[in-house]
Design a protein around this motif. Structure first.
Motif, short mmCIF file in Angstrom:
data_model
loop_
_atom_site.label_atom_id
_atom_site.label_comp_id
_atom_site.label_asym_id
_atom_site.label_seq_id
_atom_site.Cartn_x
_atom_site.Cartn_y
_atom_site.Cartn_z
N THR A 55 -6.67 7.86 1.64
CA THR A 55 -7.33 6.63 2.07
C THR A 55 -8.78 6.95 2.37
OG1 THR A 55 -6.80 6.94 4.42
CG2 THR A 55 -5.20 5.73 3.08
N ALA A 56 -9.60 5.91 2.49
CA ALA A 56 -11.03 6.11 2.69
C ALA A 56 -11.36 6.65 4.06
CB ALA A 56 -11.77 4.80 2.46
N SER A 57 -10.49 6.40 5.05
CA SER A 57 -10.76 6.84 6.41
C SER A 57 -9.48 6.83 7.22
CB SER A 57 -11.78 5.92 7.09
OG SER A 57 -11.23 4.63 7.26
N GLN B 126 -12.96 11.07 4.02
CA GLN B 126 -11.76 10.65 3.30
C GLN B 126 -10.52 11.34 3.89
OE1 GLN B 126 -10.76 12.27 -0.71
NE2 GLN B 126 -11.04 10.15 -1.41
N THR C 15 -9.12 5.22 10.00
CA THR C 15 -8.92 3.83 10.41
C THR C 15 -8.23 3.03 9.33
OG1 THR C 15 -10.88 3.89 11.83
CG2 THR C 15 -10.07 1.72 11.17
N GLU C 16 -8.62 3.25 8.08
CA GLU C 16 -7.94 2.54 6.98
C GLU C 16 -6.48 2.95 6.90
OE1 GLU C 16 -7.88 2.85 2.25
OE2 GLU C 16 -9.82 2.15 3.01
N TYR C 17 -6.20 4.22 7.13
CA TYR C 17 -4.79 4.65 7.10
C TYR C 17 -4.01 3.90 8.16
CZ TYR C 17 -0.63 7.51 6.82
OH TYR C 17 0.67 7.91 6.66
N TRP C 18 -4.53 3.83 9.37
CA TRP C 18 -3.83 3.12 10.44
C TRP C 18 -3.63 1.65 10.07
CZ3 TRP C 18 -1.33 3.98 14.99
CH2 TRP C 18 -1.07 2.86 15.78
N ASP C 19 -4.68 1.01 9.59
CA ASP C 19 -4.62 -0.42 9.32
C ASP C 19 -3.67 -0.78 8.19
OD1 ASP C 19 -6.47 -0.85 11.33
OD2 ASP C 19 -8.18 -1.02 9.98
N THR C 20 -3.62 0.06 7.15
CA THR C 20 -2.87 -0.30 5.94
C THR C 20 -1.54 0.43 5.79
OG1 THR C 20 -4.04 1.37 4.63
CG2 THR C 20 -5.00 -0.84 4.71
N ARG C 21 -1.36 1.57 6.45
CA ARG C 21 -0.11 2.33 6.32
C ARG C 21 0.74 2.32 7.58
NH1 ARG C 21 -3.65 2.45 2.16
NH2 ARG C 21 -2.96 3.76 0.44
N PRO D 133 0.81 -1.22 0.00
CA PRO D 133 0.00 0.00 0.00
C PRO D 133 0.85 1.28 0.00
CG PRO D 133 -0.92 -1.59 1.53
CD PRO D 133 0.41 -2.13 1.11
#
Length: 255
Positions: A190-192, A241, A194-200, A10
């Protein structure tokens, strides 16, 4: 740190626009030998090979070397094990040396630049990207500060100013290089939060190495909430976003 742990993909996708800028700035000609130092998943190496260059991708992480090899297909691209301060290539063998946010992790900047200068031809050029202080350093800074508190980390001294052309010049000038640079923007979306934390962060190689330490110390939830709060307060749009506008230096060194 093993950059093959977790999922670097990612982040590599986020950095692809900067890879394109780097390759464009290098003005690569067909048949030139291009060396991509810290190649990651191969963003720069693949782009250079598509321009007709003969490319050597230098990457220390075994898993990422496999990723590059699998996507190289019939391109003139060789993947080798190495790092900035130890490149398994002869003296004066590269027309162009590129590094997209990779040489900046070299523990000994002087040794790294000495090695890049050794591999570059007398007419060779070196181009690299480095982060400017800003949004990403703030987020990573939260993790690093917590880690130092938990581990009682030793003082590492003054960090090298990778983002300053003058600092780069001080190390490359003895090898006959003149350095110039320009600052560019890179949007990371990123979409959110939380997504940033999870994937980055959580699955990034740095997160894989560091977050278990924070968890064992009972600090992970606190750090996660701080990071998510920063992202939500400063870099989240009305639709939820996340749009991080990071700045970076694109530096060019020529003899």
């Amino acid at each position: 740190m093993d950059w093959g742990k977790g999922s670097y993909e990612p982040t590599a996708a986020d950095l692809l626009p900067a890879a394109r800028e780097l390759v464009t700035a290098a003005n690569i000609q067909p048949g030139e030998h291009v060396v991509d130092v810290g190649a990651g998943t191969g963003n720069v190496a693949l782009l250079a090979a598509d321009l007709g260059a003969r490319v050597t991708a230098v990457e220390p992480a075994a898993r990422l070397r496999e990723v590059i090899a699998e996507t190289a297909l019939d391109r003139d691209l060789t993947v080798v094990d190495g790092e900035a301060a130890s490149i398994p290539l002869p003296d004066s063998s590269a027309d162009v040396i590129l590094s997209n946010f990779a040489v900046i992790f070299a523990p000994d900047p002087a040794a790294a630049f000495t090695e890049l200068a050794r591999v570059a031809k007398p007419t060779g050029r070196i181009l690299l990207t480095t982060w400017q202080p800003g949004v990403l350093s703030k987020l990573v800074g939260v993790l690093i500060a917590a880690l130092r508190e938990v581990t009682g980390g030793v003082d590492m001294g003054t960090p090298f100013n990778w983002h300053e052309p003058n600092a780069l010049s001080e190390l490359l000038a003895p090898h006959g290089f003149t350095v110039s640079g320009r600052t560019l923007d890179l949007d990371i979306v990123t979409a959110s939060a939380t997504e940033y934390w999870d994937t980055r962060i959580a699955t990034h190689p740095l997160g894989i190495e560091t977050l278990p330490i924070l968890e064992n110390a009972g600090r992970l939830e606190e750090v996660r909430n701080r990071v998510l709060g920063m992202i939500n307060d400063d870099w989240t749009t009305s639709t939820g976003q996340v749009r991080l506008k990071a700045q970076y230096l694109l530096a060019t060194a020529v003899r």
